[in-house]
Write an enzyme that holds these catalytic residues in place. Structure first.
Site, PDB file in Angstrom:
ATOM      1  N   ASP A 255       0.863  -1.152   0.000  1.00 27.23           N
ATOM      2  CA  ASP A 255       0.000   0.000   0.000  1.00 27.23           C
ATOM      3  C   ASP A 255       0.917   1.224   0.000  1.00 27.23           C
ATOM      4  O   ASP A 255       2.103   1.111   0.296  1.00 27.23           O
ATOM      5  CB  ASP A 255      -0.848  -0.063   1.271  1.00 27.23           C
ATOM      6  CG  ASP A 255      -1.711   1.142   1.423  1.00 27.23           C
ATOM      7  OD1 ASP A 255      -2.265   1.587   0.400  1.00 27.23           O
ATOM      8  OD2 ASP A 255      -1.840   1.644   2.551  1.00 27.23           O
ATOM      9  N   LYS A 256       0.397   2.367  -0.379  1.00 25.18           N
ATOM     10  CA  LYS A 256       1.260   3.533  -0.371  1.00 25.18           C
ATOM     11  C   LYS A 256       1.099   4.329   0.916  1.00 25.18           C
ATOM     12  O   LYS A 256       2.008   4.393   1.728  1.00 25.18           O
ATOM     13  CB  LYS A 256       0.979   4.431  -1.574  1.00 25.18           C
ATOM     14  CG  LYS A 256       2.010   5.538  -1.727  1.00 25.18           C
ATOM     15  CD  LYS A 256       1.716   6.430  -2.885  1.00 25.18           C
ATOM     16  CE  LYS A 256       0.626   7.419  -2.555  1.00 25.18           C
ATOM     17  NZ  LYS A 256       1.076   8.472  -1.650  1.00 25.18           N
ATOM     18  N   THR A 257      -0.104   4.883   1.088  1.00 21.95           N
ATOM     19  CA  THR A 257      -0.305   5.782   2.210  1.00 21.95           C
ATOM     20  C   THR A 257      -0.195   5.019   3.525  1.00 21.95           C
ATOM     21  O   THR A 257      -0.869   4.027   3.722  1.00 21.95           O
ATOM     22  CB  THR A 257      -1.689   6.438   2.121  1.00 21.95           C
ATOM     23  OG1 THR A 257      -1.875   6.850   0.778  1.00 21.95           O
ATOM     24  CG2 THR A 257      -1.781   7.603   3.048  1.00 21.95           C
TER      25      THR A 257
ATOM     26  N   GLU B 108      -6.380  17.198   6.806  1.00 18.59           N
ATOM     27  CA  GLU B 108      -7.070  18.387   7.297  1.00 18.59           C
ATOM     28  C   GLU B 108      -6.295  19.046   8.419  1.00 18.59           C
ATOM     29  O   GLU B 108      -6.197  20.260   8.482  1.00 18.59           O
ATOM     30  CB  GLU B 108      -8.477  18.006   7.748  1.00 18.59           C
ATOM     31  CG  GLU B 108      -9.329  17.597   6.556  1.00 18.59           C
ATOM     32  CD  GLU B 108     -10.788  17.518   6.892  1.00 18.59           C
ATOM     33  OE1 GLU B 108     -11.097  17.265   8.055  1.00 18.59           O
ATOM     34  OE2 GLU B 108     -11.605  17.718   5.978  1.00 18.59           O
TER      35      GLU B 108
ATOM     36  N   LYS C 102     -13.240  22.222  -1.218  1.00 20.36           N
ATOM     37  CA  LYS C 102     -11.895  21.789  -1.565  1.00 20.36           C
ATOM     38  C   LYS C 102     -11.956  20.346  -2.077  1.00 20.36           C
ATOM     39  O   LYS C 102     -12.834  19.569  -1.706  1.00 20.36           O
ATOM     40  CB  LYS C 102     -10.952  21.925  -0.372  1.00 20.36           C
ATOM     41  CG  LYS C 102     -11.155  20.952   0.760  1.00 20.36           C
ATOM     42  CD  LYS C 102     -10.009  21.138   1.739  1.00 20.36           C
ATOM     43  CE  LYS C 102      -9.905  19.995   2.729  1.00 20.36           C
ATOM     44  NZ  LYS C 102     -10.831  20.040   3.851  1.00 20.36           N
TER      45      LYS C 102
ATOM     46  N   THR D 130      -2.346   1.314  -4.750  1.00 26.09           N
ATOM     47  CA  THR D 130      -2.811   2.418  -3.932  1.00 26.09           C
ATOM     48  C   THR D 130      -4.124   2.959  -4.458  1.00 26.09           C
ATOM     49  O   THR D 130      -4.444   2.822  -5.637  1.00 26.09           O
ATOM     50  CB  THR D 130      -1.757   3.535  -3.883  1.00 26.09           C
ATOM     51  OG1 THR D 130      -2.285   4.623  -3.158  1.00 26.09           O
ATOM     52  CG2 THR D 130      -1.370   3.993  -5.273  1.00 26.09           C
TER      53      THR D 130
ATOM     54  N   LYS E  15      -7.444  -4.500  -5.247  1.00 28.36           N
ATOM     55  CA  LYS E  15      -6.132  -4.880  -4.721  1.00 28.36           C
ATOM     56  C   LYS E  15      -6.078  -6.384  -4.552  1.00 28.36           C
ATOM     57  O   LYS E  15      -5.109  -7.046  -4.935  1.00 28.36           O
ATOM     58  CB  LYS E  15      -5.891  -4.198  -3.375  1.00 28.36           C
ATOM     59  CG  LYS E  15      -5.703  -2.699  -3.455  1.00 28.36           C
ATOM     60  CD  LYS E  15      -5.355  -2.160  -2.076  1.00 28.36           C
ATOM     61  CE  LYS E  15      -5.088  -0.660  -2.126  1.00 28.36           C
ATOM     62  NZ  LYS E  15      -4.689  -0.120  -0.838  1.00 28.36           N
TER      63      LYS E  15
ATOM     64  N   ASP F  84      -1.443  -0.941   5.872  1.00 32.05           N
ATOM     65  CA  ASP F  84      -1.721  -0.509   7.238  1.00 32.05           C
ATOM     66  C   ASP F  84      -3.189  -0.187   7.463  1.00 32.05           C
ATOM     67  O   ASP F  84      -3.621  -0.076   8.588  1.00 32.05           O
ATOM     68  CB  ASP F  84      -0.896   0.726   7.571  1.00 32.05           C
ATOM     69  CG  ASP F  84      -1.378   1.948   6.824  1.00 32.05           C
ATOM     70  OD1 ASP F  84      -1.755   1.787   5.646  1.00 32.05           O
ATOM     71  OD2 ASP F  84      -1.394   3.032   7.411  1.00 32.05           O
TER      72      ASP F  84
END
Lengths: 1023, 373
Positions: free
Chosen positions: A332-334, A392, A457, A568, A688, A709
């Protein structure tokens, strides 16, 4: 801040009618109170009462245990050469050890259940609030759940403390998504909750080693059956000539038995006699090795992370050795490659770039900038700093640095402390929540002056269509540059709403929120309608820092021959930059893209374009790989990287026509497998898992490892052969569902390169050694049948038959399989290429198995015939007395025990005091036991066969001489092989030498194979 | 992943009551102990077997084994052994008649005399063995057909022998328990061998055969015990038992003259009860003590072997032999050990030489390979 929930009715399979608060039903309705189960959660398998029968049943369902049980029963029923004790005792031991282990684990489960069931919850009964145990909740109870509490069961929202009547629920534990949802949920309790229904238990993961064991077992079973068949046949051939000499008449019972039944029981008897070839104790030793071995992972202080005060966690010990066999890593990336620790880096307002740290606080702020900062302060879902996303927090903190501080939300009023230290108050009108489709969120506020503002946003791609186009180009440049630098970018826009517009939006929103059907869709439509025609103010760039040593870890893993795929949910640009940052893509890496953008380039239909691209990439890669080799990772200095996004992937995987789909899949796999690194972005959690499954089931069944994670990684963690959870910031779901959990990504290197490698070598050796030692144990007994008229006469005494695997030879191999470091840990970490030496189950290949089997046969022959020739004159004592058959067996057995133990000693490369103690201790114990066993007339034994046999044997010089000779002769080829092998593998020797010298960087790298050299040279330049 | 409204709070989902592995709890929230064992850093000896270290070993083994082997071979060769087959299979052999006329029920025993010549004198103690061929004493049904507790003098086993003794457990007619029971005891070798030396002057002297010291000491003194009270006579002690079917006399008449060699502790019996490992075997029968003077125990010359032929072996194609042998420190004559030691020693030495050459060559090769770098 209380959320009140209560029971109602909702259909899952059928509808449920529940009377809230257990009010009596109106008399005019026909209502039969249905039986609902209570809220007790049961994850344990056994109770005190059913433990014994249920556990025994489960254990004997294992094919090996069942086999031993059958052998035992045969021994009890049929007249067999060995007593039932010889196989009953080990079996009893195995069953007991396993039962104790499983009982302990179930006790832990009981404890966990009790914790859950005794969890106190507030229940409203007759208007009073009562604290009640979670297990006691009944369907229809009104439950009060406070903030941050977990729901004890499935609930329906009745009332919330929030003004708009909504509540935010984290559903990560249920569906792996981490969004806030306004839930309406049915009332189900106990084992009927969604959670329990979703909990299907992890499918049992089996390691490659276990599969090898089973394959070897079949070979040995075949050997066993053929031995028994040969002996039975020869017995009847022999009996044709020798039946019943006068000195050895059959019993009446034997004479009466039917000939064919006799043959069958003879066959069974031979099976029993030779059954020791399939070692019951191997399963115990393997289990113990795995169980005890996994402690070394939890004990490793290198895995200890001071930040979270935790070390590594082992959820299953069955897969230790699989860590040494990994070919594909899906990460995973994040939160895994990156820290998920956001830092506000810069912003761009109206096309001008502001970076933190250039003394910006002194610069003059124009109106637009202030607006931008206000937007940052207002446009979020925070209710304080605790429960917010890292993005945030980073943004709000960033705004604070420029002088705008968000003070908090008080009864729908948001307060901001601006640069002039004035408090500005805004009334929060609506929050237009984030969702993954829109990929943006907005707030509507009313300022003091009465202006109604909408701040929005979101991701650039989702924002640009919604804003006035004149602003876009200037900002786009910044956004794209930031994205390639690896930053997460957000665009910020605003919009003035006049009273009329607001009134309409307000009405629409309220209506949509109250909709009973298709609420999500309706809300989405309203959101999309409101969020148009906005004015783009600027963009932010937040850095998601790489994990410690992420680049080095990836480098090492790739050096070890593993292919790293990044899966990801993040967008391509960000993910790509992360890949560059952690060295998965290098400067000279040629990227092959298969994304929606490239698909839409050609102007033709996506399907055709997909087809063309796949073929093109395939052509590009395949010339370099005449034979598809999955392990090569560098193609003549030209690296390829492959990028695919979720949409394209789903096209690949679910193409319209079946043959196409299979073809695409193959092309896709071949492309991916020939690339250095693969990046899959914009992946849904299930996609995934799909990718992992695709690779897992591809040719050669490579071993896959997933590391992640977050809750969105759970599916791939469960799907892969080995699932690794990072104890990151995204909650515990990944850790709970993983096989191993480590605090940081960097720990993966040691986990695989050192622990995995060692575990694999240890267990592979353990398995081979076990088969070997039992083969040379039972072969002399088989050969003896040719000299005793195929009468099933055992060569060894029953005590030796029983103790051989339990006591005499079990401890050294167990100690070896726990402590062996054929190459020491530092060197393993230093030279990641060593990992390739054991790739593809290298130590359990058939060639090696054949070698061990041949060795076992050789040893068996040496033992038996060596003593056979000695016994051509059984007068072996200096007083002319002769030795009998039990002396024969004891001499063979002594040679056997010593040879087998010394063979292990020869293989041991890492002699700690434990190894010394156990190896010499076992031999000493054997001698001691033999004296003891032969020293007493045992009242419980029918036969005193070994009485003083061992002592008499030792009094014979010839016996000593033959024992020494045969041990040496058996070990000779082994020693010879070690000597001859060493010069050919200078690399291994050099590493070992380094290991001792404590200096892994020796100058004699020239002797290493070419592959190694190129890699380490590379790594020297990179690091 | 935008996650703008992402909630990062820990959601432990406590409903999943799945337990973690047993070995995990300990390390939680605690820094692992920095002990050498737990960190897998125990001080260790890491032997490396290289040609350099093993080569001397090969030479040492070779140099050690070859002399031992030669010693063994010479020792074995110096042992004098004389073997004579007296089965009587061939028509002209002395025991042919006895072998042919054998019946189980005959009351008179058949005696035959075999003469032979010892070319060389036998010095020091000479051991007389009887050898049987094609006799499966190691057959499973045979091996287990005994009752060790009966032989140990346990009274209850004397009158109620183990089931393992079937079909030699009770006398088929009288139903009395057999002592000693079982197939081994039943088939006790009962030929009597006597040796006469024919002096050159024509006189015949009987060679004194000692029947003590032929059984293992522990067997004679611990494992085998007569039942009953020491003071009672043997008939009383074995009362209520029957003799084995094939025996001519009961167990307490095996050696009526010597109570220390009678009953279960008769040494011939004990020797027979130690079942042989292979179908061709020899068992110690008598010992001829060396003479106090320097005269050879058995001088060269003509001898007569007087055989009381009781033991039938023709029915199973067996052979009977009488063996006279001297004994060395390594036991009886057996060239195997010597040859094996010489062979293994030579192999080791040869391998050592070959390895030395290989090692030498390889070393120079690898040295030259090292130069370019």
């Amino acid at each position: 801040k209380t959320i009140k929930t209560f029971g109602g009715d909702e259909g899952r399979v059928h509808s449920r009618t529940i009377y809230v608060g257990h009010k009596s039903c109106p008399p005019n309705e026909a209502y039969i109170p249905p039986k609902f189960c209570d809220n007790r959660i049961v994850s344990s398998k056994y109770t005190v009462w059913n433990f014994l029968p249920k556990n025994l049943f489960e254990q004997f369902r294992r094919i090996a245990n069942f086999y031993f049980l059958i052998i035992f029963l045969v021994q009890v029923i049929v007249d067999t050469p060995t007593s039932p004790v010889t196989s009953g005792l080990p079996l009893f031991f195995v069953i007991t050890v396993t039962a104790v282990k499983q009982g302990y684990e179930d006790w832990l489960r009981h404890k966990a259940d009790r914790e859950v069931n005794e969890y106190r919850v507030s229940v409203l009964e007759d208007g009073r609030r009562i604290r009640k145990m979670s297990a006691k909740i009944k369907v229809g109870d009104i439950v009060e759940v406070e903030e941050d509490e977990t729901f004890p069961c499935d609930l329906i929202l009745l009332q919330s403390s929030r003004d708009d009547g909504t509540c935010f629920v984290t559903t990560a534990s249920l569906d792996g998504e981490s969004n806030h949802k306004v839930r309406c949920v049915a009332v189900y309790t106990g084992m009927e909750t969604k959670m329990a229904l979703n909990y299907q238990g992890k499918s049992q993961k089996r390691s490659a080693v276990e599969k090898s064991i089973n394959a070897f077992l079949l070979v040995y079973l075949f050997i066993l059956v053929s031995k028994a068949l040969v002996c039975t046949t020869l017995k009847y051939v022999w009996q044709g000539k020798h039946d019943e000499p006068w000195y050895n008449e059959k019993t009446q019972k034997e004479k009466d038995t039917n000939q064919y039944l006799k043959m069958f029981t003879d066959f069974l008897s031979f099976m029993v006699l030779f059954n020791f070839i399939i070692p019951v104790s191997m399963y115990v030793t393997v289990e113990m090795q795995k169980f005890l071995g996994s402690f070394f992972i939890t004990w490793d202080k290198d895995f200890f992370d001071p930040e979270i005060q935790e070390g590594a966690l082992v959820n299953t010990s069955d897969l230790n050795e699989e860590l040494g066999q990994v070919e594909y890593i899906f990460t995973d990336k994040t939160g895994t490659l990156t820290q998920n620790n956001m830092e506000f880096i810069e912003c761009c307002i109206d096309g001008f770039q502001y970076k933190h740290g250039d003394g910006s606080s002194e610069t003059y702020f124009d109106k637009k900038e202030e607006l931008f900062l206000r937007a940052l302060c207002l446009c979020h879902t925070e209710m304080g700093f605790i429960a917010s996303s890292p993005d945030e927090i980073a943004l709000v903190k960033g705004a604070m640095r420029y002088g705008f501080t968000f003070l908090g939300l008080e009864s729908k009023n948001m307060k901001i402390l601006n640069r002039n230290k004035d408090v500005e108050t805004y009334e929060l009108l609506h929050v237009l929540n984030f969702d993954p489709v829109r990929r943006r969120m907005s707030v509507m506020v009313r300022s003091k002056t009465g202006d109604i503002l909408l701040f929005c946003k979101g991701a650039d791609s989702s924002m640009f269509p919604q804003v006035r186009q004149e602003e876009v180009e200037r900002i786009r440049m910044h956004v794209e540059r930031n994205a390639t630098e690896g930053y997460r970018t957000l665009c910020v826009a605003y919009k003035h709403l006049n009273a009329q517009e607001y009134a309409r939006a307000d009405a629409d929103l309220r209506e949509a929120r109250l909709a009973l059907q298709d609420r999500e869709e309706k809300l989405m439509a309203v959101y999309n309608r409101v969020e148009t025609d906005m004015i783009l103010i600027g963009a932010t760039a937040v850095e998601d820092q790489l994990q410690d040593e992420a680049a080095q870890t990836m480098e090492a893993l790739q050096g070890a021959g593993m292919k790293v795929w990044v899966l990801t949910g993040d967008k391509m640009e960000t993910a790509k930059s992360t890949c560059y940052a952690c060295g998965l893509f290098k400067k000279n890496t040629e990227l092959l893209e298969l994304t929606l953008r490239t698909l839409e380039d050609g102007g033709r239909s996506r399907e055709e374009r997909l087809h063309d691209l796949l073929l093109e990439y395939h052509k590009k890669l395949l010339p370099f790989f005449p034979a598809v080799c999955c392990r090569s990772w560098s193609v003549a200095g030209h690296d390829y990287g492959f990028i695919i996004d979720g949409a394209s992937l789903s096209m690949v995987l679910s193409s319209s026509s079946e043959p196409n789909s299979r073809r695409y899949k193959n092309l896709f796999l071949q492309i991916c497998q020939n690339c250095t690194a693969v990046l899959c972005c914009r992946m849904a959690p299930l996609q995934k898992a799909q990718i992992v499954k695709l690779v897992k089931n591809s040719k050669g069944n490579p071993i896959t490892l997933s590391v992640g994670d977050g809750a969105n990684d759970v599916s791939m963690i469960l799907e892969a052969h080995v699932g690794i959870g990072i104890k990151g910031k995204e909650g515990r779901q990944a850790v709970k569902n993983s096989d191993y959990a480590i605090p940081k990504l960097k720990h993966l290197k040691k986990l695989l390169l050192a622990h995995g490698h060692l575990y694999y070598v240890r267990i592979a050796h353990l398995v081979q050694y076990f088969f070997y030692k039992n083969l040379c144990f039972i072969l002399p007994q088989f050969l003896y049948q040719f000299f005793c008229g195929y009468s099933q006469q055992p060569l060894y005494d029953a005590a030796y038959l029983t103790m051989y695997n339990i006591c005499f030879t079990s401890m050294p191999i167990l100690a070896y399989s726990l402590l062996e470091q054929h190459i020491c840990i530092e060197v393993l970490l230093e030279h990641s290429t060593l990992y390739r030496n054991i790739a593809k189950n290298a130590m359990l290949r058939w060639k090696l198995f054949l070698y061990w089997t041949a060795l076992g046969i050789f040893h068996g022959l040496v033992f038996f015939f060596g003593v056979r020739f000695l016994f051509s004159n059984p007068a072996l004592q200096d007083n002319g007395q002769v030795f009998g058959n039990w002396s024969y067996g004891t001499i063979v057995f002594t040679v056997l025990v010593f040879t087998v133990t010394l063979k292990l000693a020869l293989d041991t490369r890492h002699w700690t005091w434990i190894n010394h103690f156990v190896i010499w201790g076992s031999l000493a114990f054997y001698v001691f036991f033999s004296f003891f066993w032969g020293g007493i007339i045992w009242p419980f034994l029918k036969h005193q066969r070994l009485y003083f046999v061992f002592a008499n044997m030792l009094s014979s010089v010839s016996a000593w001489l033959v024992i020494i000779l045969l041990i040496l002769l058996s070990l000779l080829p082994e020693i010879l092989l070690v000597v001859l092998r060493k010069p050919r593998g200078p690399h291994a020797r050099q590493v070992t030498l380094n290991c001792i010298a404590g200096d892994p960087q020796s100058p004699q790298s020239s002797a290493r194979p070419l592959l190694t050299r190129t890699f380490s040279d590379e790594s020297n330049t990179v690091i | 992943m935008m996650a703008s409204s992402y909630n990062a709070k820990e959601e432990d989902g406590h409903h999943s009551g799945s337990s973690t592995h047993g070995g995990t709890g300990a390390a939680k929230n605690k820094k692992p102990d920095n002990t050498a064992f737990k960190q897998q850093r125990l001080p260790a000896w890491q032997p490396i077997l290289t040609a350099g270290t093993v080569l001397p070993a090969f030479f040492v083994i070779g140099l050690l084994f070859i002399p031992i082997g030669i010693g063994l071979y010479v020792t074995s060769n110096n042992i004098k052994e004389y073997e004579i087959d007296y089965t009587g299979v061939e028509p002209n052999t002395p025991c042919y008649d006895c072998a042919n006329s054998f019946t189980w029920n005959s009351t008179t025993s058949c005696v035959c005399t075999v003469n032979f010549t010892l070319v060389q004198p036998f010095e020091s103690n000479v051991y007389m063995y009887y050898g049987l061929s094609n006799f499966y004493q190691n057959h499973r049904r045979y091996v287990k057909s005994r009752d060790d507790s009966q032989l140990n003098g346990v009274q209850s086993s004397l009158t109620n022998p183990s089931k393992e003794c079937e079909p030699y457990r009770t006398n088929p007619e009288t139903k009395l328990p057999i002592a000693p029971c079982g197939a081994i005891a039943n088939s006790l070798f009962n030929d009597t061998l006597e040796l006469y030396y024919n002096h050159p002057d024509g006189n015949m002297t009987k060679v004194n055969l000692v029947k003590k010291g032929i059984a293992w000491y522990t067997d004679k003194h611990v494992k085998f015990r007569n039942p009953g009270n020491e003071k009672d006579n043997f008939t009383e002690r074995f009362k209520g038992t029957a003799k084995p079917v094939n025996w001519m006399k009961p167990v307490y008449e095996l050696d009526p003259l010597d109570p220390e060699n009678n009953g279960f502790i008769n040494e011939d019996f004990i020797v027979w009860m130690r079942t042989a490992a292979l179908p061709t075997f020899r068992k110690l029968y008598r010992i001829i003590q060396k003479k106090p003077d320097s005269a050879p125990t058995l001088p060269s010359g003509r001898y007569f072997l007087n055989v009381t032929y009781n033991y039938p072996v023709r029915s199973f194609d067996g052979r009977k032999r009488m063996i006279l042998s001297t004994i060395s420190w390594m036991g009886g004559k057996n060239p195997f050990l010597g040859i094996a030691y010489i062979t293994v020693g030579s192999i080791c030495f040869f391998l050592g030489v070959v390895l030395l050459i290989i090692h030498h060559k390889y070393d120079t090769r690898s040295n030259s390979a090292d130069i370019p770098n």
